[in-house]
Design a protein around this motif. Structure first.
Motif, short mmCIF file in Angstrom:
data_model
loop_
_atom_site.label_atom_id
_atom_site.label_comp_id
_atom_site.label_asym_id
_atom_site.label_seq_id
_atom_site.Cartn_x
_atom_site.Cartn_y
_atom_site.Cartn_z
N ARG A 1 24.14 21.13 55.00
CA ARG A 1 24.16 19.73 54.57
C ARG A 1 23.67 18.81 55.68
NH1 ARG A 1 29.99 19.32 51.31
NH2 ARG A 1 29.31 20.45 49.44
N GLU A 2 24.19 19.00 56.88
CA GLU A 2 23.82 18.13 58.01
C GLU A 2 22.32 18.18 58.29
OE1 GLU A 2 26.01 19.11 61.47
OE2 GLU A 2 27.90 18.23 60.76
N MET A 3 21.76 19.39 58.26
CA MET A 3 20.37 19.59 58.64
C MET A 3 19.42 19.52 57.45
SD MET A 3 20.88 22.67 61.43
CE MET A 3 19.19 22.55 62.04
N GLN A 4 19.97 19.33 56.25
CA GLN A 4 19.16 19.29 55.02
C GLN A 4 18.26 20.52 54.93
OE1 GLN A 4 18.87 16.96 52.13
NE2 GLN A 4 20.95 17.10 52.91
N LEU A 5 18.87 21.67 55.17
CA LEU A 5 18.14 22.94 55.16
C LEU A 5 17.88 23.41 53.74
CD1 LEU A 5 20.02 25.02 57.87
CD2 LEU A 5 17.64 24.27 57.99
N ALA A 6 16.71 23.91 53.50
CA ALA A 6 16.48 24.74 52.32
C ALA A 6 16.90 26.15 52.71
CB ALA A 6 15.02 24.72 51.91
N ALA A 7 17.61 26.84 51.81
CA ALA A 7 18.12 28.15 52.16
C ALA A 7 18.15 29.04 50.93
CB ALA A 7 19.53 28.05 52.75
N ILE A 8 17.91 30.33 51.17
CA ILE A 8 18.07 31.36 50.14
C ILE A 8 19.10 32.33 50.67
CG2 ILE A 8 16.99 33.17 48.78
CD1 ILE A 8 14.32 31.76 49.15
N ILE A 9 20.18 32.51 49.93
CA ILE A 9 21.26 33.38 50.36
C ILE A 9 21.47 34.49 49.35
CG2 ILE A 9 22.96 31.79 49.38
CD1 ILE A 9 24.93 32.78 51.54
N VAL A 10 21.41 35.72 49.83
CA VAL A 10 21.71 36.89 49.00
C VAL A 10 23.19 37.21 49.17
CG1 VAL A 10 21.48 39.40 48.97
CG2 VAL A 10 19.44 37.96 48.88
N THR A 11 23.88 37.40 48.06
CA THR A 11 25.30 37.75 48.13
C THR A 11 25.73 38.47 46.87
OG1 THR A 11 27.55 36.88 48.45
CG2 THR A 11 26.01 35.49 47.21
N HIS A 12 26.69 39.37 47.03
CA HIS A 12 27.30 39.99 45.86
C HIS A 12 28.58 39.24 45.46
CE1 HIS A 12 29.63 41.64 49.20
NE2 HIS A 12 30.61 41.77 48.33
N ASP A 13 28.96 38.26 46.29
CA ASP A 13 30.22 37.53 46.13
C ASP A 13 29.96 36.22 45.40
OD1 ASP A 13 32.60 36.09 46.43
OD2 ASP A 13 33.02 36.98 48.39
N LEU A 14 30.39 36.12 44.15
CA LEU A 14 30.14 34.92 43.36
C LEU A 14 30.88 33.71 43.91
CD1 LEU A 14 30.09 36.28 39.70
CD2 LEU A 14 28.26 36.20 41.40
N ALA A 15 32.00 33.92 44.58
CA ALA A 15 32.72 32.81 45.19
C ALA A 15 31.91 32.19 46.32
CB ALA A 15 34.08 33.28 45.70
N VAL A 16 31.19 33.02 47.07
CA VAL A 16 30.30 32.52 48.12
C VAL A 16 29.18 31.68 47.50
CG1 VAL A 16 28.61 33.21 49.87
CG2 VAL A 16 30.82 34.38 49.74
N ALA A 17 28.61 32.19 46.42
CA ALA A 17 27.54 31.45 45.74
C ALA A 17 28.05 30.10 45.25
CB ALA A 17 27.02 32.26 44.56
N ARG A 18 29.24 30.07 44.67
CA ARG A 18 29.77 28.80 44.16
C ARG A 18 29.98 27.80 45.28
NH1 ARG A 18 32.39 27.05 39.46
NH2 ARG A 18 32.92 29.12 38.65
#
Length: 260
Positions: free
Chosen positions: A201-218
């Motif tokens: 949020r601070e750096m206004q980063l675009a990011a792609i995150i791979v995860t099997h954890d739906l709570a992390v995604a949320r």
């Protein structure tokens, strides 16, 4: 239309096979400045293959990846020379590995790990490099006194935070993350997730995150894509996909993971 209103990344029709195994089929999406996209699915769904193909770590068999540089022009990543790709990877891009040892130099100091990317951009002033490294260690909640310690002496959570500092010190515009909280204790995961959310949020980063954890995604992602057997089977705003999944596979994931 301004640059801000245009995607920073455009992925079209990516495919990748390993022998007779089709690991990735016809994956397409746009990523916008400041947006965090989660790619979710079970092991073997193709999510890491997609991440690595987009990040130019493996070459796809078909399709294209276009990245919008600061001048507003879209450039075909796979038409770049290897030198151009390497420069992009250590300046405007970052890559956070699942296992921090894969993204760190384990036998040099924490400060040197953070400074290395700056030196790759031409910075040579020792005092400035050290001060910047200490600042970033503190930003990722590592005691400045550990600046001369090697990562082998760090805990798993500290190594992952150091890897994040190493990637973000050059102020990249796009960061790829491969299961960044996997294998960490629950309390350590929570701290790391809070840190990632704050920094993106601070750096206004675009990011792609791979995860099997739906709570992390949320928690982290504005938007998510669900993969099954190499295909994107559902995509949309994160809360919409998780609260009202349409595809049977997504429904199964949500019901088995998010509900008691």
């Amino acid at each position: 239309m301004s640059i801000v209103e245009q995607p920073i990344l455009r992925v079209q029709h990516l495919e990748k096979s390993y022998g007779d195994h089709l690991a990735l089929t016809d994956a397409s999406f746009d990523l916008w400045p400041g947006e965090v996209l989660a790619i979710v699915g079970e092991s073997g769904s193709g999510k890491t293959t997609l991440l690595n193909a987009v990040a130019a770590r493996i070459a796809p068999d078909r399709g294209s990846v276009h990245y919008r540089t600061t001048d507003g022009e879209l450039h075909d990543v796979y038409q770049m020379t290897q030198a151009q790709q390497r420069l992009l990877s250590r300046t405007e891009w970052g890559f956070v590995h699942q296992h921090a040892a894969d993204g760190l130099r384990m036998d040099v100091s924490a400060g040197a790990n953070v400074s290395e990317r700056l030196m790759g951009m031409g910075d040579r002033h020792y005092g400035k490099l050290r001060a910047t490294a200490i600042d970033w260690l503190q930003r990722v909640e590592i005691d400045a006194k550990r600046v001369d310690d090697i990562p082998r002496t760090f805990s798993g959570g500290m190594r992952q935070r150091l890897q994040i500092a190493r990637n973000l010190v050059t102020k990249p515009r796009l960061v790829f993350m491969d299961e960044p909280t996997s294998g960490l204790d629950v309390s350590v995961q929570a701290r790391l997730l809070d840190l990632l959310r704050q920094l993106t949020r601070e750096m206004q980063l675009a990011a792609i995150i791979v995860t099997h954890d739906l709570a992390v995604a949320r928690l982290l992602a504005h938007r998510m894509m669900v993969m099954q057997r190499g295909r994107v089977v559902e995509s949309g705003l994160t809360d919409q996909v998780l609260d009202d999944p349409h595809h049977p596979y997504t429904q199964l994931l949500v019901s088995s993971v998010l509900q008691p």
